[in-house]
Motif scaffolding. Structure first.
Motif, PDB file in Angstrom:
ATOM      1  N   ILE A  86       0.197   9.391 -11.101  1.00 38.32           N
ATOM      2  CA  ILE A  86      -0.102   8.302 -10.147  1.00 38.32           C
ATOM      3  C   ILE A  86       0.990   8.139  -9.090  1.00 38.32           C
ATOM      4  O   ILE A  86       0.960   7.192  -8.315  1.00 38.32           O
ATOM      5  CB  ILE A  86      -0.338   6.950 -10.880  1.00 38.32           C
ATOM      6  N   LEU A  87       1.938   9.099  -9.032  1.00 38.12           N
ATOM      7  CA  LEU A  87       3.038   8.949  -8.065  1.00 38.12           C
ATOM      8  C   LEU A  87       2.547   8.842  -6.627  1.00 38.12           C
ATOM      9  O   LEU A  87       3.141   8.160  -5.804  1.00 38.12           O
ATOM     10  CB  LEU A  87       4.013  10.130  -8.186  1.00 38.12           C
ATOM     11  N   GLN A  88       1.423   9.528  -6.325  1.00 41.67           N
ATOM     12  CA  GLN A  88       0.918   9.510  -4.938  1.00 41.67           C
ATOM     13  C   GLN A  88      -0.104   8.396  -4.707  1.00 41.67           C
ATOM     14  O   GLN A  88      -0.670   8.280  -3.621  1.00 41.67           O
ATOM     15  CB  GLN A  88       0.316  10.871  -4.564  1.00 41.67           C
ATOM     16  N   GLY A 101      -2.881  -1.473 -16.353  1.00 41.01           N
ATOM     17  CA  GLY A 101      -1.974  -0.724 -17.213  1.00 41.01           C
ATOM     18  C   GLY A 101      -1.038   0.164 -16.406  1.00 41.01           C
ATOM     19  O   GLY A 101       0.137   0.327 -16.745  1.00 41.01           O
ATOM     20  N   GLU A 102      -1.555   0.728 -15.312  1.00 39.50           N
ATOM     21  CA  GLU A 102      -0.723   1.572 -14.447  1.00 39.50           C
ATOM     22  C   GLU A 102       0.347   0.729 -13.759  1.00 39.50           C
ATOM     23  O   GLU A 102       1.521   1.087 -13.710  1.00 39.50           O
ATOM     24  CB  GLU A 102      -1.605   2.280 -13.401  1.00 39.50           C
ATOM     25  N   LEU A 103      -0.090  -0.427 -13.272  1.00 38.66           N
ATOM     26  CA  LEU A 103       0.831  -1.330 -12.576  1.00 38.66           C
ATOM     27  C   LEU A 103       1.949  -1.781 -13.521  1.00 38.66           C
ATOM     28  O   LEU A 103       3.116  -1.872 -13.135  1.00 38.66           O
ATOM     29  CB  LEU A 103       0.030  -2.534 -12.095  1.00 38.66           C
ATOM     30  N   GLN A 104       1.588  -2.049 -14.754  1.00 39.88           N
ATOM     31  CA  GLN A 104       2.588  -2.459 -15.746  1.00 39.88           C
ATOM     32  C   GLN A 104       3.652  -1.373 -15.895  1.00 39.88           C
ATOM     33  O   GLN A 104       4.852  -1.659 -15.889  1.00 39.88           O
ATOM     34  CB  GLN A 104       1.875  -2.689 -17.093  1.00 39.88           C
ATOM     35  N   ARG A 105       3.228  -0.122 -16.018  1.00 36.35           N
ATOM     36  CA  ARG A 105       4.187   0.969 -16.222  1.00 36.35           C
ATOM     37  C   ARG A 105       5.066   1.159 -14.988  1.00 36.35           C
ATOM     38  O   ARG A 105       6.250   1.443 -15.102  1.00 36.35           O
ATOM     39  CB  ARG A 105       3.441   2.256 -16.601  1.00 36.35           C
ATOM     40  N   VAL A 106       4.464   0.973 -13.805  1.00 41.62           N
ATOM     41  CA  VAL A 106       5.257   1.097 -12.572  1.00 41.62           C
ATOM     42  C   VAL A 106       6.278  -0.041 -12.503  1.00 41.62           C
ATOM     43  O   VAL A 106       7.443   0.168 -12.134  1.00 41.62           O
ATOM     44  CB  VAL A 106       4.335   1.095 -11.334  1.00 41.62           C
ATOM     45  N   ALA A 107       5.866  -1.246 -12.893  1.00 41.61           N
ATOM     46  CA  ALA A 107       6.786  -2.396 -12.837  1.00 41.61           C
ATOM     47  C   ALA A 107       7.945  -2.199 -13.812  1.00 41.61           C
ATOM     48  O   ALA A 107       9.089  -2.552 -13.510  1.00 41.61           O
ATOM     49  CB  ALA A 107       6.036  -3.685 -13.155  1.00 41.61           C
ATOM     50  N   SER A 166       0.827  -1.202   0.000  1.00 40.16           N
ATOM     51  CA  SER A 166       0.000   0.000   0.000  1.00 40.16           C
ATOM     52  C   SER A 166       0.873   1.269   0.000  1.00 40.16           C
ATOM     53  O   SER A 166       0.374   2.374   0.149  1.00 40.16           O
ATOM     54  CB  SER A 166      -0.961  -0.006   1.189  1.00 40.16           C
ATOM     55  N   ASP A 167       2.198   1.085  -0.180  1.00 36.64           N
ATOM     56  CA  ASP A 167       3.078   2.245  -0.325  1.00 36.64           C
ATOM     57  C   ASP A 167       2.704   2.992  -1.608  1.00 36.64           C
ATOM     58  O   ASP A 167       2.202   2.399  -2.549  1.00 36.64           O
ATOM     59  CB  ASP A 167       4.540   1.799  -0.482  1.00 36.64           C
ATOM     60  N   THR A 168       3.018   4.279  -1.633  1.00 32.70           N
ATOM     61  CA  THR A 168       2.745   5.010  -2.876  1.00 32.70           C
ATOM     62  C   THR A 168       3.809   4.650  -3.919  1.00 32.70           C
ATOM     63  O   THR A 168       4.895   4.161  -3.582  1.00 32.70           O
ATOM     64  CB  THR A 168       2.794   6.539  -2.665  1.00 32.70           C
ATOM     65  N   VAL A 169       3.475   4.951  -5.182  1.00 32.75           N
ATOM     66  CA  VAL A 169       4.382   4.672  -6.286  1.00 32.75           C
ATOM     67  C   VAL A 169       5.710   5.405  -6.056  1.00 32.75           C
ATOM     68  O   VAL A 169       6.791   4.825  -6.200  1.00 32.75           O
ATOM     69  CB  VAL A 169       3.737   5.104  -7.626  1.00 32.75           C
ATOM     70  N   GLU A 170       5.621   6.680  -5.644  1.00 37.00           N
ATOM     71  CA  GLU A 170       6.856   7.450  -5.456  1.00 37.00           C
ATOM     72  C   GLU A 170       7.726   6.852  -4.353  1.00 37.00           C
ATOM     73  O   GLU A 170       8.936   6.684  -4.521  1.00 37.00           O
ATOM     74  CB  GLU A 170       6.521   8.921  -5.138  1.00 37.00           C
ATOM     75  N   PHE A 171       7.102   6.486  -3.257  1.00 31.56           N
ATOM     76  CA  PHE A 171       7.837   5.911  -2.129  1.00 31.56           C
ATOM     77  C   PHE A 171       8.560   4.638  -2.572  1.00 31.56           C
ATOM     78  O   PHE A 171       9.732   4.417  -2.281  1.00 31.56           O
ATOM     79  CB  PHE A 171       6.846   5.607  -0.992  1.00 31.56           C
ATOM     80  N   MET A 172       7.834   3.821  -3.340  1.00 34.19           N
ATOM     81  CA  MET A 172       8.414   2.559  -3.798  1.00 34.19           C
ATOM     82  C   MET A 172       9.615   2.806  -4.718  1.00 34.19           C
ATOM     83  O   MET A 172      10.664   2.187  -4.581  1.00 34.19           O
ATOM     84  CB  MET A 172       7.340   1.772  -4.541  1.00 34.19           C
ATOM     85  N   LEU A 173       9.458   3.739  -5.669  1.00 30.70           N
ATOM     86  CA  LEU A 173      10.554   3.995  -6.614  1.00 30.70           C
ATOM     87  C   LEU A 173      11.754   4.630  -5.908  1.00 30.70           C
ATOM     88  O   LEU A 173      12.898   4.299  -6.201  1.00 30.70           O
ATOM     89  CB  LEU A 173      10.074   4.878  -7.767  1.00 30.70           C
TER      90      LEU A 173
END
Ligand code: ADP
Ligand code: ADP
Ligand code: SF4
Length: 585
Positions: free
Chosen positions: A443-445, A454-460, A411-418
């Motif tokens: 979607i960083l937050q 599709g969002e998850l794919q781009r984050v991965a 449940s971390d945000t995208v930015e935190f994870m990256l």
């Protein structure tokens, strides 16, 4: 004509000090152009707004979009409330035809289907009162939609639906594949569907234990087995190999002989062979979408790639997507990065043999072949996750790997994870080469476990590229990405390989993507699930010929240079086969 859209999920008026209101010049001069509604979210008057765009810049959460629309757009077909997404036009299902919708995610495709199936009455952008069917007919008078809307007004049309995201199926249904499919078998067509989609061996498997590719084929079979007034399939290709894509496409064509079928598909070679006509959908995702009238499939796809619609006189992209007519060879001399030896890997029931080859610095290498042929096993051997028969590889390279199936359990945000993966997050290189082209800004937050497929794919993909490595292995990055996102992906991966002088291996089944992204390819053949052999890397021409000869499919070039699948046994198909030219003919 101007619209103001407020993305309510992003509007947090308690946290921002309502800067949109404070700085709006119209509010400052005394008008109530922006106010807070009962739900504490911004409400913008489109009549009073002068379109200066200050509120868009001031909002710290990107919750506002102000867009000047093309003049010819008058009344929307539907709008999700004041300051909500606006849809213009609708696709038209046609008896005996496959109608494609070609456009980005979030542009109003599902909204259109809800209207066409009678589940939602279009409101023509009017919220004060309920719009009568007569008013709706008036808007569509003289168009082909008039008859269709008359037909559905007041009654429910039965739609068989294959949803875009299939991962929810195991959550909604428990039981075996056989249990699920027998519930949907309304046309007595199940045996045929099971045969053609090769589902026989998994009929008694629990739905929970299926791979993405198996689940996708079950979902297609379940949809086509229904007896419906029209069929809507939202993306059939994710996780399917090219054989399975073509089998699914052929089954859809069979159903279309007696019922209208509407599809959304981002694998353009498959869309091209499957659809008779396409409606291009353009606009700005989550803000407004315009569905054009029907176009012949060749013209529609070419216009889309061109980024310009001559009939509508609309340019919606400032560059054209072009295919190289000749097999491309990179002039640059590349140094060797890594040599993988001849090797094999034996499992209980499967054996992969690898002929051996080299990977060069700065190149993107495509990996093609059917599912179950050993592509992921090959990736694991290179990564050292698995050892080849006879002991580990002598030469080691560091590898960053994006698996085919990506899951979100944080449940971390995208930015935190990256930021946890890379220290370069704030560098302009990272922002320009990763965050922007993968469109991660909005979607960083967002918490990772709330993202769409599709969002998850781009984050991965971003996470994979954020790690330091000599070799990046990216398994099926195209899944759930729309055409624009696939084009951006090509750019991101090529820049990454050249900029870092690393190697990038891309496993994918979208032929156009493989053509555009790869400098050379490795071809896997054999018998899926039993034996596989990795051959190459080959030049593009030799590799495509080897791969497509195994598939028995040839491509011709149309006037624009775009490859199109030949009809089996047509003159060109036979001619090209006899010459051994399957792709760069
Ligand atoms: P697509 O199928 O092309 O991905 P959709 O038709 O699902 O697009 O949605 C288009 C846009 O409409 C979404 O981006 C969202 O902003 C908005 N939208 C969809 N459903 C609703 C709803 N029930 N209420 C408000 N807005 C919605
Ligand atoms: P692809 O990536 O081409 O779809 P994979 O490399 O995932 O193919 O799998 C090839 C074959 O190897 C499949 O039949 C699969 O069941 C089998 N396989 C993969 N991993 C293992 C394992 N750890 N143990 C036994 N069999 C495996
Ligand atoms: Fe006000 Fe419109 Fe300018 Fe926003 S774009 S600040 S609503 S005038």
């Amino acid at each position: 004509m101007r619209i103001a859209v407020v993305h309510k999920d992003n509007c947090h008026s308690k946290k921002c000090g309502t800067e949109c209101i404070l700085y709006c010049p119209r509010v400052r001069s005394g008008d109530e152009t922006i106010a807070l509604g009962e739900d504490e979210k911004a409400v913008i008057s489109e009549e009073l707004c002068v379109g200066c765009g200050i509120c868009v810049k001031k909002c710290p959460f990107g919750a506002i979009d102000i867009v000047n629309l093309p003049e010819e757009l008058e009344q929307p077909t539907h709008r999700y409330g004041v300051n909500g997404f606006a849809l213009y036009g609708l696709p038209i299902p046609v008896e005996g035809k496959v109608t494609g919708i070609l456009g980005p995610n979030g542009i109003g495709k599902s909204t259109s289907i809800q209207i066409l199936s009678g589940q939602m009455r279009p409101n023509l952008g009017i919220f004060e009162s309920t719009v009568s069917w007569d008013e709706i007919f008036k808007q569509f008078a003289g168009t082909e939609l008039f008859d269709y809307l008359k037909h559905i007004s007041g009654k429910e049309i039965k739609v068989a639906l294959k949803p875009q995201y299939i991962t929810y199926i195991p959550k909604a249904f428990s039981g075996t594949v056989r249990d699920l499919l027998s519930k949907t078998d309304e046309r007595w067509a199940l045996d045929h569907l099971v045969d053609e989609l090769a589902l026989g061996s998994i009929l008694d498997r629990d739905i929970k234990n299926l791979s993405g590719g198996e689940l996708q084929r079950v979902a297609v079979a379940a949809c086509l087995a229904r007896d419906a007034d029209f069929y809507f399939l939202d993306e059939i290709t994710p996780y399917l190999d090219i054989y399975q894509r073509m089998a699914a496409a052929n089954l859809i064509r069979e159903v279309a002989e007696h019922r209208p079928v509407v599809i959304v598909e981002h694998d353009l070679a498959i869309l091209d062979m499957l659809a008779d006509t396409v409606h291009v959908a353009y606009g700005r995702p989550a803000v407004f979408g315009v569905i054009t009238g029907p176009k012949g499939v060749r013209v529609g796809i070419n216009d889309y790639l061109e980024g310009y619609l001559p009939e509508e006189n609309v340019r919606f992209r400032d560059y054209a997507v072009v295919f190289e007519k000749r097999a491309h060879t990179k002039e640059a001399v590349r140094e060797e990065l890594f040599t993988f030896p001849q090797m094999s890997k034996t499992y209980d029931r499967f054996r992969l043999s690898v002929r051996g080859g080299e990977i060069k610095k700065g190149e993107v290498l495509g990996l093609v072949g059917p599912n179950g042929i050993g592509k992921s096993t090959f990736a694991k051997l290179l990564a050292g996750v698995e050892e080849p028969d006879g002991g580990p590889l002598a030469e080691k390279v560091t590898i960053s790997y994006k698996p085919q199936y990506v899951s979100a359990d944080s449940s971390d945000t995208v930015e935190f994870m990256l930021r946890r993966i890379t220290r370069r997050f704030d560098s302009s290189y990272y922002q320009h080469e990763v965050i922007e082209p993968l469109a991660l800004g909005p979607i960083l937050q967002s918490p990772v476990d709330t993202l769409s497929g599709g969002e998850l794919q781009r984050v991965a993909i971003a996470a994979c590229l954020s790690r330091d490595a000599d070799l990046y292995i990216i398994d099926e990055p195209s899944a759930h990405l729309d055409v624009e996102q696939r084009m951006n992906l090509v750019r991101v991966l090529k820049h990454h390989a050249e900029g870092k002088e690393c190697g990038v291996l891309v496993i994918d089944h979208d032929i156009y993507l493989i053509d555009m992204i790869s400098e050379r390819i490795v071809v896997f053949d054999g018998e899926p699930g039993v034996t596989g052999e990795a051959k190459g890397p080959f030049s593009m021409r030799d590799g495509m010929n080897l791969f497509l000869s195994g598939l028995g499919v040839t491509f011709r070039r149309d006037k624009s240079g775009r490859p199109r699948i030949n009809k089996p046994e047509s003159f060109l198909d036979r001619d090209q086969r006899s010459k051994g030219e399957y792709y760069y003919a």
